[in-house]
Design a protein around this motif. Structure first.
Motif, PDB file in Angstrom:
ATOM      1  N   GLY A   1     -32.158 -64.757 -21.040  1.00 47.78           N
ATOM      2  CA  GLY A   1     -33.354 -64.298 -20.352  1.00 47.78           C
ATOM      3  C   GLY A   1     -33.935 -65.273 -19.353  1.00 47.78           C
ATOM      4  O   GLY A   1     -34.181 -64.926 -18.182  1.00 47.78           O
ATOM      5  N   PRO A   2     -34.175 -66.530 -19.732  1.00 45.53           N
ATOM      6  CA  PRO A   2     -34.748 -67.494 -18.783  1.00 45.53           C
ATOM      7  C   PRO A   2     -33.894 -67.685 -17.532  1.00 45.53           C
ATOM      8  O   PRO A   2     -34.421 -67.829 -16.428  1.00 45.53           O
ATOM      9  N   LEU A   3     -32.567 -67.673 -17.696  1.00 46.94           N
ATOM     10  CA  LEU A   3     -31.678 -67.828 -16.548  1.00 46.94           C
ATOM     11  C   LEU A   3     -31.779 -66.630 -15.606  1.00 46.94           C
ATOM     12  O   LEU A   3     -31.823 -66.780 -14.383  1.00 46.94           O
ATOM     13  N   LEU A   4     -31.830 -65.419 -16.180  1.00 51.18           N
ATOM     14  CA  LEU A   4     -31.941 -64.217 -15.359  1.00 51.18           C
ATOM     15  C   LEU A   4     -33.278 -64.173 -14.632  1.00 51.18           C
ATOM     16  O   LEU A   4     -33.354 -63.780 -13.460  1.00 51.18           O
ATOM     17  N   ARG A   5     -34.337 -64.567 -15.307  1.00 54.42           N
ATOM     18  CA  ARG A   5     -35.660 -64.576 -14.662  1.00 54.42           C
ATOM     19  C   ARG A   5     -35.697 -65.567 -13.500  1.00 54.42           C
ATOM     20  O   ARG A   5     -36.274 -65.289 -12.448  1.00 54.42           O
ATOM     21  N   LEU A   6     -35.067 -66.695 -13.703  1.00 52.34           N
ATOM     22  CA  LEU A   6     -35.032 -67.717 -12.654  1.00 52.34           C
ATOM     23  C   LEU A   6     -34.224 -67.237 -11.452  1.00 52.34           C
ATOM     24  O   LEU A   6     -34.609 -67.451 -10.297  1.00 52.34           O
ATOM     25  N   ALA A   7     -33.113 -66.547 -11.716  1.00 60.65           N
ATOM     26  CA  ALA A   7     -32.227 -66.103 -10.636  1.00 60.65           C
ATOM     27  C   ALA A   7     -32.788 -64.915  -9.866  1.00 60.65           C
ATOM     28  O   ALA A   7     -32.670 -64.843  -8.644  1.00 60.65           O
ATOM     29  N   PHE A   8     -33.422 -63.960 -10.578  1.00 65.12           N
ATOM     30  CA  PHE A   8     -33.796 -62.701  -9.932  1.00 65.12           C
ATOM     31  C   PHE A   8     -35.295 -62.482  -9.762  1.00 65.12           C
ATOM     32  O   PHE A   8     -35.704 -61.562  -9.071  1.00 65.12           O
ATOM     33  N   ARG A   9     -36.119 -63.291 -10.419  1.00 64.28           N
ATOM     34  CA  ARG A   9     -37.573 -63.192 -10.278  1.00 64.28           C
ATOM     35  C   ARG A   9     -38.017 -61.729 -10.217  1.00 64.28           C
ATOM     36  O   ARG A   9     -38.607 -61.279  -9.235  1.00 64.28           O
ATOM     37  N   PRO A  10     -37.688 -60.936 -11.235  1.00 64.51           N
ATOM     38  CA  PRO A  10     -37.915 -59.491 -11.181  1.00 64.51           C
ATOM     39  C   PRO A  10     -39.390 -59.110 -11.054  1.00 64.51           C
ATOM     40  O   PRO A  10     -40.255 -59.664 -11.734  1.00 64.51           O
ATOM     41  N   TRP A  11     -39.664 -58.167 -10.149  1.00 69.44           N
ATOM     42  CA  TRP A  11     -40.997 -57.586 -10.039  1.00 69.44           C
ATOM     43  C   TRP A  11     -40.953 -56.184 -10.644  1.00 69.44           C
ATOM     44  O   TRP A  11     -39.889 -55.539 -10.692  1.00 69.44           O
ATOM     45  N   THR A  12     -42.072 -55.738 -11.149  1.00 67.98           N
ATOM     46  CA  THR A  12     -42.092 -54.462 -11.855  1.00 67.98           C
ATOM     47  C   THR A  12     -43.273 -53.597 -11.420  1.00 67.98           C
ATOM     48  O   THR A  12     -44.268 -54.093 -10.895  1.00 67.98           O
ATOM     49  N   LYS A  13     -43.132 -52.329 -11.665  1.00 69.66           N
ATOM     50  CA  LYS A  13     -44.212 -51.364 -11.449  1.00 69.66           C
ATOM     51  C   LYS A  13     -44.074 -50.266 -12.496  1.00 69.66           C
ATOM     52  O   LYS A  13     -42.987 -49.720 -12.687  1.00 69.66           O
ATOM     53  N   GLY A  14     -45.148 -49.950 -13.196  1.00 71.10           N
ATOM     54  CA  GLY A  14     -45.143 -48.856 -14.154  1.00 71.10           C
ATOM     55  C   GLY A  14     -44.638 -49.200 -15.535  1.00 71.10           C
ATOM     56  O   GLY A  14     -44.319 -48.295 -16.313  1.00 71.10           O
ATOM     57  N   VAL A  15     -44.572 -50.475 -15.882  1.00 74.90           N
ATOM     58  CA  VAL A  15     -44.092 -50.874 -17.212  1.00 74.90           C
ATOM     59  C   VAL A  15     -44.935 -50.235 -18.319  1.00 74.90           C
ATOM     60  O   VAL A  15     -44.437 -49.962 -19.416  1.00 74.90           O
ATOM     61  N   GLU A  16     -46.192 -49.972 -18.035  1.00 72.10           N
ATOM     62  CA  GLU A  16     -47.083 -49.372 -19.032  1.00 72.10           C
ATOM     63  C   GLU A  16     -46.661 -47.948 -19.418  1.00 72.10           C
ATOM     64  O   GLU A  16     -47.149 -47.398 -20.415  1.00 72.10           O
ATOM     65  N   ASN A  17     -45.746 -47.357 -18.665  1.00 75.15           N
ATOM     66  CA  ASN A  17     -45.274 -46.006 -18.980  1.00 75.15           C
ATOM     67  C   ASN A  17     -44.281 -45.980 -20.135  1.00 75.15           C
ATOM     68  O   ASN A  17     -43.952 -44.904 -20.649  1.00 75.15           O
ATOM     69  N   VAL A  18     -43.785 -47.130 -20.536  1.00 72.12           N
ATOM     70  CA  VAL A  18     -42.874 -47.202 -21.680  1.00 72.12           C
ATOM     71  C   VAL A  18     -43.718 -47.278 -22.949  1.00 72.12           C
ATOM     72  O   VAL A  18     -44.545 -48.176 -23.094  1.00 72.12           O
ATOM     73  N   PRO A  19     -43.541 -46.329 -23.883  1.00 72.25           N
ATOM     74  CA  PRO A  19     -44.361 -46.332 -25.099  1.00 72.25           C
ATOM     75  C   PRO A  19     -44.121 -47.576 -25.949  1.00 72.25           C
ATOM     76  O   PRO A  19     -43.017 -48.124 -25.963  1.00 72.25           O
ATOM     77  N   ALA A  20     -45.145 -48.008 -26.645  1.00 73.86           N
ATOM     78  CA  ALA A  20     -45.051 -49.207 -27.474  1.00 73.86           C
ATOM     79  C   ALA A  20     -44.191 -48.970 -28.708  1.00 73.86           C
ATOM     80  O   ALA A  20     -43.593 -49.911 -29.242  1.00 73.86           O
ATOM     81  N   THR A  21     -44.133 -47.735 -29.168  1.00 74.10           N
ATOM     82  CA  THR A  21     -43.331 -47.396 -30.350  1.00 74.10           C
ATOM     83  C   THR A  21     -42.671 -46.042 -30.138  1.00 74.10           C
ATOM     84  O   THR A  21     -43.069 -45.271 -29.263  1.00 74.10           O
ATOM     85  N   GLY A  22     -41.682 -45.741 -30.977  1.00 73.89           N
ATOM     86  CA  GLY A  22     -41.042 -44.427 -30.957  1.00 73.89           C
ATOM     87  C   GLY A  22     -39.864 -44.349 -30.012  1.00 73.89           C
ATOM     88  O   GLY A  22     -39.746 -45.118 -29.050  1.00 73.89           O
ATOM     89  N   GLY A  23     -38.978 -43.404 -30.287  1.00 73.70           N
ATOM     90  CA  GLY A  23     -37.786 -43.225 -29.477  1.00 73.70           C
ATOM     91  C   GLY A  23     -38.102 -42.672 -28.100  1.00 73.70           C
ATOM     92  O   GLY A  23     -38.977 -41.816 -27.950  1.00 73.70           O
ATOM     93  N   ALA A  24     -37.402 -43.149 -27.094  1.00 72.66           N
ATOM     94  CA  ALA A  24     -37.564 -42.663 -25.728  1.00 72.66           C
ATOM     95  C   ALA A  24     -36.282 -42.940 -24.954  1.00 72.66           C
ATOM     96  O   ALA A  24     -35.557 -43.898 -25.249  1.00 72.66           O
ATOM     97  N   ILE A  25     -36.016 -42.094 -23.968  1.00 74.65           N
ATOM     98  CA  ILE A  25     -34.820 -42.223 -23.137  1.00 74.65           C
ATOM     99  C   ILE A  25     -35.203 -42.826 -21.801  1.00 74.65           C
ATOM    100  O   ILE A  25     -36.070 -42.292 -21.092  1.00 74.65           O
ATOM    101  N   LEU A  26     -34.597 -43.939 -21.441  1.00 72.69           N
ATOM    102  CA  LEU A  26     -34.801 -44.546 -20.131  1.00 72.69           C
ATOM    103  C   LEU A  26     -33.645 -44.102 -19.238  1.00 72.69           C
ATOM    104  O   LEU A  26     -32.505 -44.540 -19.409  1.00 72.69           O
ATOM    105  N   ALA A  27     -33.930 -43.192 -18.304  1.00 73.58           N
ATOM    106  CA  ALA A  27     -32.907 -42.645 -17.414  1.00 73.58           C
ATOM    107  C   ALA A  27     -33.015 -43.324 -16.060  1.00 73.58           C
ATOM    108  O   ALA A  27     -34.012 -43.164 -15.346  1.00 73.58           O
ATOM    109  N   SER A  28     -31.992 -44.094 -15.700  1.00 73.54           N
ATOM    110  CA  SER A  28     -32.068 -44.939 -14.513  1.00 73.54           C
ATOM    111  C   SER A  28     -30.974 -44.638 -13.500  1.00 73.54           C
ATOM    112  O   SER A  28     -29.887 -44.153 -13.853  1.00 73.54           O
ATOM    113  N   ASN A  29     -31.275 -44.946 -12.235  1.00 72.55           N
ATOM    114  CA  ASN A  29     -30.197 -44.982 -11.251  1.00 72.55           C
ATOM    115  C   ASN A  29     -29.300 -46.165 -11.603  1.00 72.55           C
ATOM    116  O   ASN A  29     -29.672 -47.021 -12.415  1.00 72.55           O
ATOM    117  N   HIS A  30     -28.110 -46.204 -11.017  1.00 69.91           N
ATOM    118  CA  HIS A  30     -27.157 -47.258 -11.411  1.00 69.91           C
ATOM    119  C   HIS A  30     -26.504 -47.835 -10.170  1.00 69.91           C
ATOM    120  O   HIS A  30     -25.634 -47.222  -9.565  1.00 69.91           O
TER     121      HIS A  30
END
Length: 255
Positions: free
Chosen positions: A12-41
């Motif tokens: 994780g630390p290496l990936l964060r250092l290399a890609f410095r990821p920015w995010t939007k909408g992380v709050e849309n992922v529920p804190a508990t329970g099953g969910a499907i993350l459908a992403s482009n690839h």
């Protein structure tokens, strides 16, 4: 425990250092329970960057070959894939899709996050391709919400054929959950499956702002390899026939 160590101490630390990821909408992922993350690839690193920006573990499917290598390299690859939450699945033979579906249903039944790429394979050119209906079956059979995800810039960091990605900022955009409970029990209706899949792909399209091509990515890759045109006009997911509305409790379907 191994996953936590990989994410927070080793990889994780290496990936964060290399890609410095920015995010939007992380709050849309529920804190508990099953969910499907459908992403482009767009790149191999999609499966590593998406879990990196979330508090919860995300499990993806990976071909069993990653887990059966021999020697030091084989053991390192297998350990790495397990450490980032990849589940081995045999993709050969006619029962591969069913095995993947059952694995996804098990993960969701256990209240975990399951990551899936509806396109089925990486985009050959950065555009968004037609979704396969497996994601719709998974959603209808499990009853889990579908959370659309757009990876941004991973294809620039790691173009097709490039093993080691280029360090650069990349993004993850997460949309609001999609609820398909209105189609419960209709997972064997091909029109419903296509309509649900197109709705998911359109949600991804809105987040990613990619150009859409109404052809399967695997088909496009085969045509490109053969020197043939893709033969599809860009646009948006095609409108599917409106799925029938399930009869309300106490009513009967008069058709």
């Amino acid at each position: 425990m191994f996953y936590w160590v990989m994410k927070h101490v080793l990889v994780g630390p290496l990936l964060r250092l290399a890609f410095r990821p920015w995010t939007k909408g992380v709050e849309n992922v529920p804190a508990t329970g099953g969910a499907i993350l459908a992403s482009n690839h767009l790149a191999v690193i999609d499966s590593f960057v998406l879990p990196l920006v979330l508090e919860r573990q995300v499990q993806f499917l990976g071909k069993s070959d990653y887990f059966t290598g021999t020697g030091v390299k084989g053991r390192l690859v297998a350990g790495f894939m397990r450490g980032v939450g990849t589940i081995p699945v045999d993709r050969s033979g006619g029962k591969a899709s069913e095995a993947a579906l059952r694995t996804g249903l098990r993960v969701l039944a256990e209240g975990e996050l399951f990551g899936i790429y509806p396109e089925g394979t990486r985009s050959p050119d950065g555009r968004l391709y037609r979704g396969k209906t497996g994601v719709a079956r998974l959603a209808l059979e499990s009853g889990a919400p579908v959370i659309p995800v757009a990876m941004v810039g991973t294809d620039v960091a790691q173009p097709l054929g490039k093993v080691i990605p280029k360090p650069m900022p990349i993004g993850v955009v997460i949309g609001e959950p999609l609820d398909f409970s209105r189609y419960k029990g209709m997972e064997n209706d091909r029109f419903v499956l296509r309509s649900v899949t197109d709705e998911i792909m359109y949600a991804i399209l809105r987040l990613s702002d990619q150009e859409y091509v109404d052809v399967y990515a695997a088909t496009a890759k085969a045509r490109i390899a053969a020197g043939l045109p893709i033969d599809a006009k860009p646009g948006r997911p095609a409108a599917s026939p409106t799925p029938p509305t399930p009869p309300a409790a106490g009513e009967t379907d008069a058709r």
